[in-house]
Structure formats: structure tokens, C-alpha cells
Design a protein around this motif. Structure first.
Motif, PDB file in Angstrom:
ATOM      1  N   PRO A 137     -46.106  -6.241 -12.249  1.00 54.47           N
ATOM      2  CA  PRO A 137     -46.400  -7.151 -13.750  1.00 54.47           C
ATOM      3  C   PRO A 137     -47.113  -8.102 -12.868  1.00 54.47           C
ATOM      4  N   PHE A 138     -47.775  -8.577 -13.596  1.00 57.04           N
ATOM      5  CA  PHE A 138     -49.502  -8.808 -13.438  1.00 57.04           C
ATOM      6  C   PHE A 138     -49.555 -10.553 -14.562  1.00 57.04           C
ATOM      7  N   LEU A 139     -49.434 -11.052 -13.124  1.00 53.04           N
ATOM      8  CA  LEU A 139     -48.666 -12.548 -13.567  1.00 53.04           C
ATOM      9  C   LEU A 139     -49.870 -13.908 -12.877  1.00 53.04           C
ATOM     10  N   ASP A 140     -50.109 -15.192 -13.516  1.00 48.16           N
ATOM     11  CA  ASP A 140     -51.324 -16.340 -13.320  1.00 48.16           C
ATOM     12  C   ASP A 140     -49.842 -16.361 -12.942  1.00 48.16           C
ATOM     13  N   ASP A 141     -49.573 -17.151 -11.644  1.00 51.46           N
ATOM     14  CA  ASP A 141     -48.824 -18.404 -11.364  1.00 51.46           C
ATOM     15  C   ASP A 141     -49.154 -19.862 -10.912  1.00 51.46           C
ATOM     16  N   ARG A 142     -49.759 -19.881 -11.375  1.00 55.43           N
ATOM     17  CA  ARG A 142     -50.851 -21.438 -10.915  1.00 55.43           C
ATOM     18  C   ARG A 142     -49.847 -22.719 -11.391  1.00 55.43           C
ATOM     19  N   LEU A 143     -49.151 -22.083 -12.958  1.00 53.55           N
ATOM     20  CA  LEU A 143     -48.338 -22.944 -13.390  1.00 53.55           C
ATOM     21  C   LEU A 143     -46.932 -23.382 -12.410  1.00 53.55           C
ATOM     22  N   ALA A 144     -46.293 -22.178 -12.237  1.00 58.91           N
ATOM     23  CA  ALA A 144     -45.504 -22.446 -11.083  1.00 58.91           C
ATOM     24  C   ALA A 144     -45.289 -23.354 -10.022  1.00 58.91           C
ATOM     25  N   ARG A 145     -46.905 -23.557  -9.308  1.00 58.40           N
ATOM     26  CA  ARG A 145     -47.652 -23.695  -8.364  1.00 58.40           C
ATOM     27  C   ARG A 145     -47.352 -25.441  -8.938  1.00 58.40           C
ATOM     28  N   VAL A 146     -47.522 -25.534  -9.979  1.00 56.28           N
ATOM     29  CA  VAL A 146     -47.722 -27.538  -9.875  1.00 56.28           C
ATOM     30  C   VAL A 146     -46.242 -28.331  -9.894  1.00 56.28           C
ATOM     31  N   PRO A 147     -46.241 -29.157  -8.770  1.00 58.76           N
ATOM     32  CA  PRO A 147     -45.177 -30.162  -9.340  1.00 58.76           C
ATOM     33  C   PRO A 147     -44.895 -30.877 -10.373  1.00 58.76           C
ATOM     34  N   ARG A 148     -43.507 -30.396 -11.097  1.00 56.50           N
ATOM     35  CA  ARG A 148     -42.677 -30.991 -12.412  1.00 56.50           C
ATOM     36  C   ARG A 148     -43.447 -32.050 -13.174  1.00 56.50           C
ATOM     37  N   ALA A 149     -43.269 -32.808 -11.609  1.00 55.66           N
ATOM     38  CA  ALA A 149     -43.431 -34.477 -11.648  1.00 55.66           C
ATOM     39  C   ALA A 149     -45.332 -34.182 -12.285  1.00 55.66           C
ATOM     40  N   CYS A 150     -46.048 -33.916 -12.309  1.00 56.29           N
ATOM     41  CA  CYS A 150     -47.105 -33.607 -12.816  1.00 56.29           C
ATOM     42  C   CYS A 150     -47.122 -33.222 -14.335  1.00 56.29           C
ATOM     43  N   LEU A 151     -45.921 -32.750 -14.980  1.00 58.78           N
ATOM     44  CA  LEU A 151     -46.139 -32.137 -16.063  1.00 58.78           C
ATOM     45  C   LEU A 151     -45.733 -32.662 -17.354  1.00 58.78           C
TER      46      LEU A 151
END
Length: 262
Positions: A137-151
Motif C-alpha cells: 500500500p502507498f499511503l499518506d497517513d498524516r490525516l490519521a495522525r491528527v487528533p479527531r478533536a481538531c477535525l
């Protein structure tokens, strides 16, 4: 060459905010695929007169055309040019500085007789099958590392991580974001098939945990792209209130799958 493309809206009453395209020149010696997942903004002003679907059609069309007609450019350069072209198409009427101006995730792959290039920006996915059947898999996982409270639910908090250092990046109006994408290339001989997915289809693995990326790839290879989307829809319907599988902002999401044997 086997190819499949399906893009299905999460809600039949709303436009599909995904975009998908396959460019397969008649020579058969190369090609490209493009998959975008438009980011649905919260209710309220986003500074733009246009819909997310319009934005994705503009950006996706530019990416498809540039990938084929400018093989001298890297995928990063192509994404940068496509973002600039799309921004110019509505800069005179819209506030492109708004943090929620229309934007999208990006998967872009291009192949020739000798090499396969790839680019991934934000949380759509590209899976590569090797001749021995191994799946990478080629992934950009930066969004997954952002706390959900910030989204999403807090516009102020969201603005501190969206297209910001330490947060995550999407294709919006700033061409420089292209340099943030995950990119690379592989020998053509090392690639038997490619599978691109928006996160609405990748839910089968990422949210519902029905199997690994290799298992997901096997479903598409054996049963087809539409079968994967059908499986996701059944899982969503069985968990309509989202109590079991947390982390889903929508019961049903737009789902796009593109499969190609280059």
C-alpha cells in the motif's frame, strides 16, 4: 489489459464528490489513472461559488490531460500545474484563501514501458500488486495522525491542521502543496496491477477491519470493483448509527475503485 472503474455516491440524492479517470493511449505502451475524493465542507460559507463536484471535475480533468500530454513532467509538477490551473478558473469569483475552499485528496499513477510512477496526497490509497502477488500500500497517513478533536466539528481547530505544517494536506488552491505528496516510482516489471481507492471504499479495511489490504485486493481481483463497494454498503447499513465502527463522519460515503493491469 483488464481495467475496472466504479464511483458511487454515498447518497443517491447528492452529487458524487469523487472523481476517477483512466487514460489509456491507443499505443498501449503507457497510461495513467486519477482518483480524487472531494472534501465535503461543514454547512456554511466556504468562500466559493462552486460545488466540490465542480472542483474535482476541473482538477481531475487537468490531472488526466497533463499526465498524458506532459510525460516530461514529474507527477509532483503535474499536480502543481493542475492545482494552479483549477485555481485560476475561479480565482476571480471566489475566495481561495478560505480554509474550506473546495479541495480533494489525490491518487495519481502513470506508467510507461519501463516505469510506474505514483503520487498520493491525503487519505485515499493506492495498492500495488507485484508479480509474486505481494501487495504494497502507498499511503499518506498524516490525516490519521491528527487528533479527531481538531477535525470538522470545530472550524477554528480544523484550520490549525488543514494544509498546515504538523497537520495534513489536500489539493486546494495552493500549488506548493504538491511537494507534500507521497511519491515514488517502481520498475514496470515489478508491477502486475494497481488499485486506487477513495476512503469510502477503503473502509472495508480501514474502518470495518474485514481484512488486510491484501484481502481487499483479492476481493477486487476475484469479484470485481463493484463487489467491494457492495460489501462496504452492506457493512454501513448494518452499522447505520455508527456505534460499532467509530471514526466515520458519515453513514455512507462516496466510494470509488479503479483497478488496472498496466
Amino acid at each position: 489489459m483488464r481495467t475496472e472503474l466504479i464511483s458511487e455516491p454515498g447518497d443517491p440524492a447528492r452529487p458524487d464528490e469523487d472523481f476517477a479517470a483512466l487514460a489509456l493511449p491507443a499505443s498501449g505502451q503507457g497510461g495513467a489513472l486519477v482518483v480524487l475524493d472531494g472534501v465535503t465542507p461543514p454547512a456554511g460559507d466556504d468562500g466559493c461559488l462552486h460545488s466540490v463536484s465542480w472542483f474535482c471535475a476541473q482538477l481531475g480533468g487537468a490531472l488526466t490531460e497533463l499526465s498524458v500530454s506532459h510525460r516530461d513532467l514529474t507527477l509532483t509538477e503535474i499536480l502543481s500545474r493542475a492545482i494552479r490551473r483549477t485555481a485560476e478558473a475561479h480565482a476571480a469569483t471566489c475566495d481561495l484563501s478560505h480554509p474550506r475552499t473546495p479541495q480533494a485528496t489525490v491518487v495519481l499513477a502513470r506508467w510507461s514501458e519501463t516505469v510506474v510512477e505514483y503520487l498520493v496526497l491525503s487519505d485515499s490509497a493506492l495498492l500495488c500488486e507485484a508479480p509474486d502477488g505481494a501487495i504494497t500500500p502507498f499511503l499518506d497517513d498524516r490525516l490519521a495522525r491528527v487528533p479527531r478533536a481538531c477535525l470538522a466539528t470545530d472550524a477554528i481547530a480544523d484550520a490549525t491542521v488543514r494544509n498546515k505544517e504538523g497537520g495534513f494536506f489536500t489539493a486546494a488552491a495552493d500549488p506548493s502543496v504538491a511537494a507534500r505528496a507521497v511519491t515514488g516510482e517502481l520498475p514496470r516489471s515489478a508491477v502486475r496491477a494497481l488499485l486506487a481507492l477513495t476512503d469510502g471504499a477503503a473502509r472495508w479495511t480501514e474502518k470495518f477491519h474485514e481484512g488486510s489490504w491484501a484481502d481487499l485486493f483479492a476481493v477486487v481481483r476475484k469479484e470485481g470493483a463493484a463487489a467491494l463497494v457492495e460489501r462496504v454498503r452492506a457493512l454501513e447499513a448494518a452499522d447505520r448509527e455508527m456505534r460499532v465502527h467509530l471514526g466515520r463522519s458519515k453513514t455512507h460515503d462516496d466510494a470509488t475503485v479503479v483497478y488496472v493491469e498496466p
